[in-house]
Design an enzyme around this catalytic site. Sequence first.
Site, PDB file in Angstrom:
ATOM      1  N   LYS A  11       0.841  -1.200   0.000  1.00  0.00           N
ATOM      2  CA  LYS A  11       0.000   0.000   0.000  1.00  0.00           C
ATOM      3  C   LYS A  11       0.885   1.263   0.000  1.00  0.00           C
ATOM      4  CE  LYS A  11      -3.818  -2.407   2.367  1.00  0.00           C
ATOM      5  NZ  LYS A  11      -4.637  -2.484   3.623  1.00  0.00           N
ATOM      6  N   TYR A  51     -12.312  -2.787  -3.127  1.00  0.00           N
ATOM      7  CA  TYR A  51     -12.846  -2.879  -1.758  1.00  0.00           C
ATOM      8  C   TYR A  51     -14.376  -2.819  -1.718  1.00  0.00           C
ATOM      9  CZ  TYR A  51      -8.238  -2.514   0.523  1.00  0.00           C
ATOM     10  OH  TYR A  51      -6.957  -2.747   0.988  1.00  0.00           O
ATOM     11  N   PHE A  59     -15.514   3.466   7.430  1.00  0.00           N
ATOM     12  CA  PHE A  59     -14.137   3.844   7.070  1.00  0.00           C
ATOM     13  C   PHE A  59     -13.871   3.759   5.569  1.00  0.00           C
ATOM     14  CE2 PHE A  59     -14.142  -0.647   8.448  1.00  0.00           C
ATOM     15  CZ  PHE A  59     -13.652  -1.274   7.310  1.00  0.00           C
ATOM     16  N   ARG A  87      -1.796 -14.694   3.833  1.00  0.00           N
ATOM     17  CA  ARG A  87      -2.518 -14.042   4.933  1.00  0.00           C
ATOM     18  C   ARG A  87      -1.778 -14.251   6.249  1.00  0.00           C
ATOM     19  NH1 ARG A  87      -6.986 -10.701   3.978  1.00  0.00           N
ATOM     20  NH2 ARG A  87      -7.985 -11.507   5.849  1.00  0.00           N
ATOM     21  N   THR A  93      -5.385  -7.898  10.536  1.00  0.00           N
ATOM     22  CA  THR A  93      -5.716  -6.592   9.973  1.00  0.00           C
ATOM     23  C   THR A  93      -5.212  -5.450  10.861  1.00  0.00           C
ATOM     24  OG1 THR A  93      -7.679  -7.583   8.974  1.00  0.00           O
ATOM     25  CG2 THR A  93      -7.642  -5.183   9.119  1.00  0.00           C
ATOM     26  N   ARG A 104       2.767  -7.209   9.090  1.00  0.00           N
ATOM     27  CA  ARG A 104       2.116  -6.155   9.875  1.00  0.00           C
ATOM     28  C   ARG A 104       2.592  -6.148  11.325  1.00  0.00           C
ATOM     29  NH1 ARG A 104      -3.889  -7.383   7.391  1.00  0.00           N
ATOM     30  NH2 ARG A 104      -3.793  -5.996   5.563  1.00  0.00           N
ATOM     31  N   ASN A 114      -1.744  -0.235   7.360  1.00  0.00           N
ATOM     32  CA  ASN A 114      -1.217  -1.591   7.616  1.00  0.00           C
ATOM     33  C   ASN A 114      -0.388  -2.182   6.470  1.00  0.00           C
ATOM     34  OD1 ASN A 114      -3.308  -2.285   5.940  1.00  0.00           O
ATOM     35  ND2 ASN A 114      -4.494  -3.399   7.477  1.00  0.00           N
ATOM     36  N   HIS A 117      -1.718  -5.547   1.379  1.00  0.00           N
ATOM     37  CA  HIS A 117      -2.986  -6.251   1.140  1.00  0.00           C
ATOM     38  C   HIS A 117      -2.698  -7.661   0.661  1.00  0.00           C
ATOM     39  CE1 HIS A 117      -6.917  -7.303  -0.512  1.00  0.00           C
ATOM     40  NE2 HIS A 117      -6.263  -7.784  -1.544  1.00  0.00           N
ATOM     41  N   GLU A 128      -9.202 -10.211  -8.060  1.00  0.00           N
ATOM     42  CA  GLU A 128      -8.351  -9.034  -7.856  1.00  0.00           C
ATOM     43  C   GLU A 128      -7.222  -8.981  -8.890  1.00  0.00           C
ATOM     44  OE1 GLU A 128      -7.356  -9.428  -3.698  1.00  0.00           O
ATOM     45  OE2 GLU A 128      -9.419  -9.008  -3.074  1.00  0.00           O
TER      46      GLU A 128
HETATM   47  P1  DAT Z   1      -7.540  -7.185   5.463  1.00  0.00           P
HETATM   48  O1  DAT Z   1      -6.767  -6.080   4.790  1.00  0.00           O
HETATM   49  O2  DAT Z   1      -6.772  -7.754   6.634  1.00  0.00           O
HETATM   50  O3  DAT Z   1      -8.035  -8.231   4.502  1.00  0.00           O
HETATM   51  P2  DAT Z   1     -10.294  -6.206   5.522  1.00  0.00           P
HETATM   52  O4  DAT Z   1     -10.460  -6.838   4.192  1.00  0.00           O
HETATM   53  O5  DAT Z   1     -11.287  -6.528   6.584  1.00  0.00           O
HETATM   54  O6  DAT Z   1      -8.831  -6.507   6.135  1.00  0.00           O
HETATM   55  O7  DAT Z   1     -10.269  -4.625   5.371  1.00  0.00           O
HETATM   56  C1  DAT Z   1      -9.570  -4.026   4.288  1.00  0.00           C
HETATM   57  C2  DAT Z   1      -8.814  -2.825   4.801  1.00  0.00           C
HETATM   58  O8  DAT Z   1      -9.755  -1.881   5.323  1.00  0.00           O
HETATM   59  C3  DAT Z   1      -7.866  -3.109   5.964  1.00  0.00           C
HETATM   60  O9  DAT Z   1      -6.621  -3.605   5.545  1.00  0.00           O
HETATM   61  C4  DAT Z   1      -7.775  -1.772   6.610  1.00  0.00           C
HETATM   62  C5  DAT Z   1      -9.185  -1.202   6.430  1.00  0.00           C
HETATM   63  N1  DAT Z   1     -10.000  -1.487   7.627  1.00  0.00           N
HETATM   64  C6  DAT Z   1     -10.560  -2.676   7.969  1.00  0.00           C
HETATM   65  N2  DAT Z   1     -11.220  -2.585   9.125  1.00  0.00           N
HETATM   66  C7  DAT Z   1     -11.071  -1.300   9.528  1.00  0.00           C
HETATM   67  C8  DAT Z   1     -11.521  -0.554  10.656  1.00  0.00           C
HETATM   68  N3  DAT Z   1     -12.271  -1.119  11.615  1.00  0.00           N
HETATM   69  N4  DAT Z   1     -11.164   0.757  10.734  1.00  0.00           N
HETATM   70  C9  DAT Z   1     -10.430   1.330   9.776  1.00  0.00           C
HETATM   71  N5  DAT Z   1      -9.967   0.691   8.689  1.00  0.00           N
HETATM   72  C10 DAT Z   1     -10.303  -0.596   8.563  1.00  0.00           C
HETATM   73 MG    MG Z   2      -9.454  -8.131   2.991  1.00  0.00          MG
END
Ligand code: DAT
Ligand code: MG
Length: 151
Positions: A11, A51, A59, A87, A93, A104, A114, A117, A128
Amino acid sequence: VRAEISYIMVKPDGVQRGLVGEIVGRFERKGFTLRGLKLFTPGKELAEEHYKDLSQKPFFKDLVDYITSGPVVAMVWEGDGVVKSARKLIGSTNPLEAEPGTIRGDLAVQTGRNVVHGSDSPENGERETALWFGSGSVEQWQPALAPWLRE
Ligand code: DAT
Ligand code: MG
């Protein structure tokens, strides 16, 4: 059967912080095969599509702003079980909950920054990859070391 692939992305914070080599190196050293890699700043439409499952989250806007804020390193990695393994290499996350030894866990402190991805299922690995690289546009090659990684 089709080889399993995962879409992995450094990222914008990871690029700005000079962590590209560190992150690419972890997947290389693990033994996965790099199938595609490019650096560019994604547009809003691409980030929103990537996303889309999170579009109702509070968010979402901040997430899209963050991902489009500068260059990312978009990658495709191949290997047996690569989606789940990546993963694990990436960690939780929330970086404060990510285990030490994960990307991370070692390199980040906040969910909103973080650094990396990774696809969450083989289906999303395909989806993707098609989204970020276009279908059929990743390289297919045989690493010379393959017999030393898999019997
Ligand atoms: P990951 O990236 O671990 O697959 P995710 O798919 O649930 O996690 O979410 C995608 C991204 O969105 C994540 O890397 C950071 C952001 N995100 C997720 N949950 C969040 C939250 N509670 N507050 C802020 N950003 C968040
Ligand atoms: Mg995800």
